[in-house]
Design a protein around this motif. Structure first.
Motif, PDB file in Angstrom:
ATOM      1  N   LEU A 125     -12.464   5.578   5.701  1.00  0.00           N
ATOM      2  CA  LEU A 125     -11.329   6.168   6.963  1.00  0.00           C
ATOM      3  C   LEU A 125     -11.497   5.426   8.360  1.00  0.00           C
ATOM      4  N   ALA A 126     -12.555   5.281   8.550  1.00  0.00           N
ATOM      5  CA  ALA A 126     -12.849   4.718  10.071  1.00  0.00           C
ATOM      6  C   ALA A 126     -12.244   3.025  10.010  1.00  0.00           C
ATOM      7  N   LEU A 127     -12.726   2.422   9.038  1.00  0.00           N
ATOM      8  CA  LEU A 127     -12.071   1.202   8.798  1.00  0.00           C
ATOM      9  C   LEU A 127     -10.412   1.102   8.742  1.00  0.00           C
ATOM     10  N   LEU A 128     -10.144   1.975   7.946  1.00  0.00           N
ATOM     11  CA  LEU A 128      -8.602   2.260   7.848  1.00  0.00           C
ATOM     12  C   LEU A 128      -7.875   2.225   9.135  1.00  0.00           C
ATOM     13  N   PHE A 129      -8.495   3.374  10.061  1.00  0.00           N
ATOM     14  CA  PHE A 129      -7.918   3.390  11.460  1.00  0.00           C
ATOM     15  C   PHE A 129      -8.154   2.102  12.178  1.00  0.00           C
ATOM     16  N   GLN A 130      -9.187   1.650  12.381  1.00  0.00           N
ATOM     17  CA  GLN A 130      -9.652   0.586  13.284  1.00  0.00           C
ATOM     18  C   GLN A 130      -8.751  -0.749  12.851  1.00  0.00           C
ATOM     19  N   THR A 131      -8.748  -1.118  11.481  1.00  0.00           N
ATOM     20  CA  THR A 131      -7.927  -2.242  11.043  1.00  0.00           C
ATOM     21  C   THR A 131      -6.710  -2.220  11.095  1.00  0.00           C
ATOM     22  N   THR A 132      -5.953  -0.808  11.033  1.00  0.00           N
ATOM     23  CA  THR A 132      -4.544  -0.669  11.438  1.00  0.00           C
ATOM     24  C   THR A 132      -4.257  -1.208  12.886  1.00  0.00           C
ATOM     25  N   LEU A 133      -5.117  -0.630  13.749  1.00  0.00           N
ATOM     26  CA  LEU A 133      -4.972  -0.712  15.309  1.00  0.00           C
ATOM     27  C   LEU A 133      -5.242  -2.303  15.410  1.00  0.00           C
ATOM     28  N   GLU A 134      -6.128  -3.071  14.597  1.00  0.00           N
ATOM     29  CA  GLU A 134      -6.111  -4.575  14.889  1.00  0.00           C
ATOM     30  C   GLU A 134      -4.979  -5.242  14.511  1.00  0.00           C
ATOM     31  N   ILE A 135      -4.424  -4.788  13.237  1.00  0.00           N
ATOM     32  CA  ILE A 135      -3.160  -5.345  12.847  1.00  0.00           C
ATOM     33  C   ILE A 135      -2.051  -5.077  13.888  1.00  0.00           C
ATOM     34  N   TYR A 136      -1.838  -4.008  14.416  1.00  0.00           N
ATOM     35  CA  TYR A 136      -1.029  -3.934  15.718  1.00  0.00           C
ATOM     36  C   TYR A 136      -1.195  -4.797  16.744  1.00  0.00           C
ATOM     37  N   ASP A 137      -2.528  -4.808  17.206  1.00  0.00           N
ATOM     38  CA  ASP A 137      -2.815  -5.722  18.091  1.00  0.00           C
ATOM     39  C   ASP A 137      -2.180  -7.026  17.706  1.00  0.00           C
ATOM     40  N   GLY A 138      -2.231  -7.644  16.519  1.00  0.00           N
ATOM     41  CA  GLY A 138      -2.041  -9.045  16.057  1.00  0.00           C
ATOM     42  C   GLY A 138      -0.555  -9.322  16.213  1.00  0.00           C
ATOM     43  N   HIS A 139       0.258  -8.104  16.334  1.00  0.00           N
ATOM     44  CA  HIS A 139       1.743  -8.314  16.462  1.00  0.00           C
ATOM     45  C   HIS A 139       2.351  -7.808  17.955  1.00  0.00           C
ATOM     46  N   SER A 140       1.210  -7.571  18.790  1.00  0.00           N
ATOM     47  CA  SER A 140       1.469  -7.293  20.115  1.00  0.00           C
ATOM     48  C   SER A 140       1.457  -8.411  21.195  1.00  0.00           C
ATOM     49  N   GLU A 141       2.448  -8.283  22.330  1.00  0.00           N
ATOM     50  CA  GLU A 141       2.487  -9.344  23.049  1.00  0.00           C
ATOM     51  C   GLU A 141       1.191  -9.178  24.243  1.00  0.00           C
ATOM     52  N   GLY A 142       0.568 -10.126  24.539  1.00  0.00           N
ATOM     53  CA  GLY A 142      -0.454 -10.119  25.322  1.00  0.00           C
ATOM     54  C   GLY A 142      -1.764  -9.823  24.729  1.00  0.00           C
ATOM     55  N   TRP A 143      -1.758  -9.424  23.393  1.00  0.00           N
ATOM     56  CA  TRP A 143      -2.915  -9.213  22.574  1.00  0.00           C
ATOM     57  C   TRP A 143      -3.202 -10.095  21.597  1.00  0.00           C
ATOM     58  N   GLY A 144      -3.699  -9.667  20.494  1.00  0.00           N
ATOM     59  CA  GLY A 144      -3.903 -10.403  19.314  1.00  0.00           C
ATOM     60  C   GLY A 144      -4.978  -9.969  18.288  1.00  0.00           C
ATOM     61  N   PHE A 145      -4.883 -10.391  17.056  1.00  0.00           N
ATOM     62  CA  PHE A 145      -5.944  -9.821  16.185  1.00  0.00           C
ATOM     63  C   PHE A 145      -7.242 -10.685  16.476  1.00  0.00           C
ATOM     64  N   SER A 146      -8.244  -9.738  16.806  1.00  0.00           N
ATOM     65  CA  SER A 146      -9.510 -10.305  17.025  1.00  0.00           C
ATOM     66  C   SER A 146     -10.778 -10.227  16.110  1.00  0.00           C
TER      67      SER A 146
END
Length: 317
Positions: A125-146
């Motif tokens: 559950l923790a990894l699902l939540f965190q990974t989803t946010l990282e994918i969002y970051d990867g599609h976000s202007e000014g951020w990126g998948f880290s």
């Protein structure tokens, strides 16, 4: 900003746990190393409530984040932020993942799910939540998948799961602390204008603590306080930018320079979930929401200041 999002998610997760688990206290005697198992197998009402509540938390939180913080989407990309904020962001990721893993585990155990399945579910559950946010970051202007963020997320989850599988208890916990600093007024949009914003954004004011239960690692007798922990903390100071500090000036036009440096701490602490004067459900809740380091005397070391002793709480700086 990214760590602020994760911290908000963690606080919402703790509220979910509170709504599900707090019951009347039952007087007991002695100390508990971990919350005892709830007898009777899976409790259908609790289990359905936990599944529904967790699904609602996940869906609503991600929809809100997408609306508020991830409005402008760009093609998926990555970036390297490992050198930012003296690695405070990475430790924050690990701490958040650890606490969410433990929260998911405690919810499953409270529902009557067996030990090994609860450990796995909490970590996933923790990894699902965190990974989803990282994918969002990867599609976000000014951020990126880290990749660094993902490694930290996995490390925090692994710390919880490894201990629970291997030792059957959390010998080591990760905790968070905060103090006010002088730095936000110089960059309020980045570091926060209010205390609440600064708790999420100002890395100078945050500390992350590795909390070790002494009775679990030392050959002590039954008279030793089983709730006593020793914490080792880490923080950074003098930061008004991620990689380096931009130029700032005082009212007279003179440049103000801040010395970016690391700080290390040692302090006693208490694991309140090991005091068995509460019901098993309340013990589980306490163990999960001990996200905050309790105020206690501490010893600090940093290169600019050497050793400093703080009687109770860390001073503003």
């Amino acid at each position: 900003m990214k760590q602020a999002i994760r911290t908000v998610g963690l606080l919402l997760f703790c509220l979910l746990l509170l709504a599900q688990t707090v019951r009347a206290q039952v007087p007991l005697i002695g100390l508990a190393t971990t919350a005892p198992a709830d007898p009777g197998g899976i409790r259908e009402g609790r289990f359905i409530g936990v599944i529904a509540g967790t699904a609602a938390f996940y869906t609503i939180t991600l929809l809100m984040l997408r609306k508020q913080w991830y409005k402008k989407r760009v093609p998926f990309h990555s970036f390297n932020d490992n050198a930012e904020w003296l690695q405070m962001d990475k430790i924050g990721h690990a701490t958040t993942a650890y606490c969410m893993s433990r929260g998911g585990y405690e919810l499953m155990r409270w529902s009557g799910v067996d030990e090994r399945a609860s450990i796995l579910t909490g970590g996933l559950l923790a990894l699902l939540f965190q990974t989803t946010l990282e994918i969002y970051d990867g599609h976000s202007e000014g951020w990126g998948f880290s990749k660094g963020d993902m490694i930290a997320n996995v490390a925090g989850t692994a710390l919880f799961m490894g201990q629970q599988y291997g030792a059957g208890q959390q010998v080591v916990n990760l905790k968070y602390g905060f103090r006010k600093t002088i730095y936000p007024p110089f960059r309020p949009n980045l570091l926060g204008r209010t205390t609440g914003q600064q708790m999420l954004k100002d890395y100078n004011g945050q500390q992350y603590w590795l909390s070790v239960n002494l009775a679990s690692v030392l050959p002590v007798g039954p008279a030793f306080p089983g709730w006593l922990n020793l914490d080792v903390g880490y923080s950074g100071s003098g930061m008004i930018g991620g990689h380096e500090n931009p130029k700032v000036f005082d009212a007279s036009g003179s440049e103000i320079k801040f010395n970016r440096h690391r700080q290390f701490f040692m302090s006693p602490d208490a694991d309140l979930s090991r005091i068995s004067t509460f019901s098993p459900s309340l013990q589980r809740f306490i163990g999960t929401v001990q996200f905050f380091k309790l105020p206690a005397p501490s010893l600090e070391f940093s290169r600019p200041n050497g050793f400093r002793f703080h009687p109770l709480i860390l001073p503003k700086e």
